[in-house]
Design a protein around this motif. Structure first.
Motif, mmCIF file in Angstrom:
data_model
loop_
_atom_site.group_PDB
_atom_site.id
_atom_site.type_symbol
_atom_site.label_atom_id
_atom_site.label_comp_id
_atom_site.label_asym_id
_atom_site.label_seq_id
_atom_site.Cartn_x
_atom_site.Cartn_y
_atom_site.Cartn_z
ATOM 1 N N UNK A 84 0.544 -1.204 0.055
ATOM 2 C CA UNK A 84 -0.463 0.357 0.153
ATOM 3 C C UNK A 84 0.933 1.105 -0.077
ATOM 4 N N UNK A 85 0.254 2.224 -0.411
ATOM 5 C CA UNK A 85 1.458 3.641 -0.459
ATOM 6 C C UNK A 85 1.831 3.670 1.132
ATOM 7 N N UNK A 86 0.515 3.862 2.179
ATOM 8 C CA UNK A 86 0.906 3.392 3.644
ATOM 9 C C UNK A 86 0.117 3.335 4.408
ATOM 10 N N UNK A 87 0.506 3.825 6.003
ATOM 11 C CA UNK A 87 -0.888 3.166 6.994
ATOM 12 C C UNK A 87 -1.399 4.478 7.275
ATOM 13 N N UNK A 88 -2.676 3.830 7.317
ATOM 14 C CA UNK A 88 -3.624 4.738 7.985
ATOM 15 C C UNK A 88 -3.858 4.472 9.144
ATOM 16 N N UNK A 89 -3.677 5.104 10.766
ATOM 17 C CA UNK A 89 -3.583 4.042 11.644
ATOM 18 C C UNK A 89 -4.929 4.663 12.199
ATOM 19 N N UNK A 90 -5.849 3.607 12.904
ATOM 20 C CA UNK A 90 -7.135 3.430 13.524
ATOM 21 C C UNK A 90 -6.885 3.059 15.246
ATOM 22 N N UNK A 111 -3.413 1.752 3.543
ATOM 23 C CA UNK A 111 -4.142 0.854 4.154
ATOM 24 C C UNK A 111 -4.629 1.354 5.394
ATOM 25 N N UNK A 112 -5.802 1.342 6.239
ATOM 26 C CA UNK A 112 -7.226 0.688 7.535
ATOM 27 C C UNK A 112 -5.482 0.649 8.505
ATOM 28 N N UNK A 160 -5.747 -8.439 6.280
ATOM 29 C CA UNK A 160 -6.259 -9.109 5.197
ATOM 30 C C UNK A 160 -6.616 -8.520 3.997
ATOM 31 N N UNK A 161 -7.274 -8.726 3.200
ATOM 32 C CA UNK A 161 -7.028 -7.882 2.078
ATOM 33 C C UNK A 161 -7.353 -6.679 2.069
ATOM 34 N N UNK A 162 -7.738 -6.140 2.281
ATOM 35 C CA UNK A 162 -8.590 -4.625 2.684
ATOM 36 C C UNK A 162 -7.844 -3.637 4.220
ATOM 37 N N UNK A 163 -6.859 -4.712 4.878
ATOM 38 C CA UNK A 163 -6.828 -3.641 6.289
ATOM 39 C C UNK A 163 -5.970 -5.415 6.780
ATOM 40 N N UNK A 164 -5.531 -4.466 8.186
ATOM 41 C CA UNK A 164 -4.390 -5.245 9.106
ATOM 42 C C UNK A 164 -5.286 -4.764 10.201
ATOM 43 N N UNK A 165 -4.992 -5.985 11.084
ATOM 44 C CA UNK A 165 -4.660 -5.498 12.708
ATOM 45 C C UNK A 165 -3.848 -5.844 13.462
#
Length: 672
Positions: free
Chosen positions: A167-173, A208-209, A228-233
């Motif tokens: 991904x371009x980078x990570x969006x941290x939630x 990427x979330x 996962x394909x669309x996120x990471x935890x």
């Protein structure tokens, strides 16, 4: 003070001893000016030390203190324009092994008392030289690394599959205060180390979330990553575990982003991880060479990126004192600076100008807070009772006023030990330690206790009287006979059973008891075990000489941090070759050797139960040139980090080597 870099040139060379020729340290001073030079003295300093009993061809030995050496031309000598003065020194504390061993700083003292700085190059070896090496050795990423993801240190369990574009980078939630703190720490860490890469970025920039959440059942530094394909935890019990999970994620991202044909970003799977050792440290000596606040902060960021969690800050030594103490301002006014005519002369490549520095309390508080935010606890070291030359220059009343004669440390400093029989010693140290405890909330204080010369205090009536009271007249009289006996010019004294060991033991017992009364754990080098008087439950030792000593002390019940010079001292050279920089007294250790080293080889279960962890040690004598720092420290620092974190059966040099080039370095000088 003026510069004479273009008018005077100094060339130094090393000629090893042969069957028909003694060793020679050769210095050639050439006068490129248009004027004759007379009545001068040549002053040099570097890691190498001239023996006080050395014979000298072409001149004579003037003032000498440790590695500061003053060389005098013959009486009436005049150095004419374009002429060269050659001095050959036959006698050193140890034979030179590497190009950094010789003079790294030089200047002239003129007849009128003024000084002229002279540039110095690498010391040459007679018989041929390869270009001196500087900068981090190249560790290119191979086309097909042994594993699909780039992580150092390697995790406990990696079960990932699939491949997606990085991904371009990570969006941290973040969910909750601990997760928010971890996200903020990781954001700051990546900005400090990789500012333009944008590892953390908003969703509007394609981030990427990444969901961060607390999860019960994890140890303090453990974590779990689920792809996962669309996120990471990322899950962990608290802030440090979450931060370490993010660091692993960031390393995977950097490998896949910069080398997409070699490393992948997983589409699915999990990583579960936890360290094998609690103490994973780095020691930095800031006394021999000073490192500014910016350098310390970036080094701490590199430690965190390597999941190292202890920073052992060596703040004092013979060469300087580096921490502000309100009660004794002279410690920094005098002890923090070196230069011609100052109480502490130029050493280890510094010139005649006033150089050095110290850390204010405000600076230290900021550094401690930053370290804490990225999972690092800081242990300050004030090295006592030995290694105190600078401290005694600043506070001369620490000496017994009736002390006579001299003794010398292994580094060539005279009378450098705090006197265990003086009440002033404890008054000063307790005041200093109280101020340190307020600055360093980890409440672990390292007190050194290493390399006390066997002749220490042999001319002090106060110390001899104390020794007589403790061990009787025979030992006191035997110790008095060590006065003015030059020892340890070729290695640290073994002081077991001596009067010096008895006196040091009473000193350490009192200091350790005081620190315990303040709620502190006491750290010491392995010599703190002399006399077996300290409380093992409130102390840990750093084993540095060899593994047999560390194993034996662990068997005696001491909590041990293993840092043997042969493998974990990062000032030791990478190879025995002359063109490599660094020290040699403990040998040499290539990165692969450091990586493969087993810190508990041959230990039994009882000894292993007293293993606290491992620690890399940076001693700064050869590191005036920061490109030398890079070459010596990296990637061996990462190798030791992996030993402290990764299960032994999961270590792999080939896998480590493939990713080593992705790890950050402090300065980033080009390879030379």
């Amino acid at each position: 003070m003026t510069s004479a870099r273009s008018t005077f040139a100094l060339e130094t060379s090393w000629a090893p001893a042969t069957d028909d020729r003694p060793l020679a340290y050769i210095l050639k001073l050439t006068n490129h000016s248009k004027s004759s030079l007379a009545g001068f003295r040549l002053c040099v300093s570097g890691p190498g030390r001239v023996d006080p009993a050395a014979s000298i061809d072409g001149g004579s030995l003037g003032t000498r203190l440790s590695n500061f050496t003053e060389l005098l031309p013959p009486e009436g000598f005049v150095l004419e324009p374009e002429a060269t003065w050659t001095v050959a020194v036959h006698g050193l504390s140890w034979a030179f092994k590497h190009w950094t061993d010789g003079a790294r700083g030089a200047y002239l003292v003129l007849a009128d008392g003024g000084t002229l700085s002279i540039g110095t190059g690498p010391t040459l070896k007679v018989g041929g030289n390869a270009p001196p090496k500087r900068g981090v050795a190249a560790f290119p990423v191979p086309m097909s690394p042994p594993v699909p993801v780039s992580v150092i240190p390697w995790p406990k369990e990696v079960a990932v599959s699939g491949r997606r574009a990085a991904p371009a980078g990570f969006t941290l939630i973040a969910g909750g205060a601990e997760a928010t703190a971890a996200a903020e720490a990781f954001t700051k860490l990546t900005e400090d180390l990789f500012a333009v890469e944008g590892i953390v970025r908003s969703a509007s920039e394609g981030g990427l979330p990444v969901q961060l959440h607390r999860k019960e059942g994890f140890a303090a530094e453990a974590y779990e990553i689920v792809f996962a394909v669309d996120s990471v935890s990322v899950a962990a019990a608290g802030r440090t575990g979450l931060l370490y999970g993010l660091i692993t994620l960031g390393q995977i991202w950097r490998g896949a982003r910069h080398f997409p044909d070699a490393y992948s970003f997983p589409a699915a799977g999990t990583i579960t991880d936890a360290p094998t050792m609690d103490w994973r440290g780095l020691h930095l000596d800031v006394a021999r060479q000073f490192y500014g606040e910016a350098e310390i902060r970036k080094l701490l960021a590199i430690l965190a990126w390597s999941k190292l969690n202890r920073f052992h800050w060596h703040l004092s030594d013979d060469e300087s004192w580096r921490v502000e103490i309100d009660a004794y301002p002279a410690l920094t006014e005098i002890g923090a600076w070196r230069g011609h005519g100052l109480p502490v002369p130029p050493l280890l490549g510094t010139g005649p100008e006033k150089t050095g520095g110290f850390y204010t309390k405000a600076t230290i508080r900021g550094i401690v807070a930053y370290a804490k935010s990225i999972g690092i606890e800081i242990v300050p070291e004030i090295d006592v009772p030995g290694h105190c030359f600078a401290m005694q220059m600043a506070i001369p009343e620490l000496r017994d006023p009736d002390e006579q004669g001299s003794y010398y440390s292994v580094q060539g400093f005279r009378d450098n030990c705090l006197n265990p029989a003086r009440e002033k010693t404890y008054e000063v140290l307790e005041t200093i330690f109280k101020e340190l405890i307020e600055l360093f909330p980890f409440k672990t204080i390292h007190v050194g206790a290493d390399e006390v010369p066997i002749g220490a205090w042999s001319g002090s009536p106060e110390a001899l009287a104390k020794l007589r009271d403790i061990s009787g007249a025979a030992m006191a009289e035997a110790h008095a006979r060590r006065l003015n006996v030059i020892t340890n010019t070729h290695g640290a004294d073994a002081i077991d059973g001596s009067g010096a060991a008895v006196l040091q033991a009473i000193f350490l017992k009192r200091i350790q008891t005081f620190l315990a009364s303040q709620g502190c754990v006491t750290g010491g080098w392995e010599e703190a075990a002399h006399g077996n008087v300290i409380d093992k439950a409130a102390t840990y030792l750093c084993g540095w000489r060899d593994m047999d000593v560390s194993a034996a002390l662990a068997g005696e019940g001491y909590s041990m941090v293993v840092c043997p010079g042969q493998a974990y001292y990062l000032d030791m050279a990478n190879s025995p070759d002359w063109d490599e920089p660094g020290a040699s007294w403990a040998g040499w250790s290539a990165p692969e050797m450091t990586y493969q080293f087993d810190p508990v080889a041959g230990w039994n279960d009882a000894q292993k139960a007293n293993l606290r962890g491992v620690q890399a040690c940076i001693w700064s004598e050869p590191m005036k040139d920061r490109a030398v720092f890079d070459r010596l420290v990296f990637p061996r620092l990462s190798a030791i980090a992996e030993t402290g974190w990764t299960l032994p059966e999961r270590k792999s040099w080939e896998r480590f080597k493939a990713a080593a080039g992705l790890m950050p370095v402090l300065y980033g000088f080009p390879i030379a």
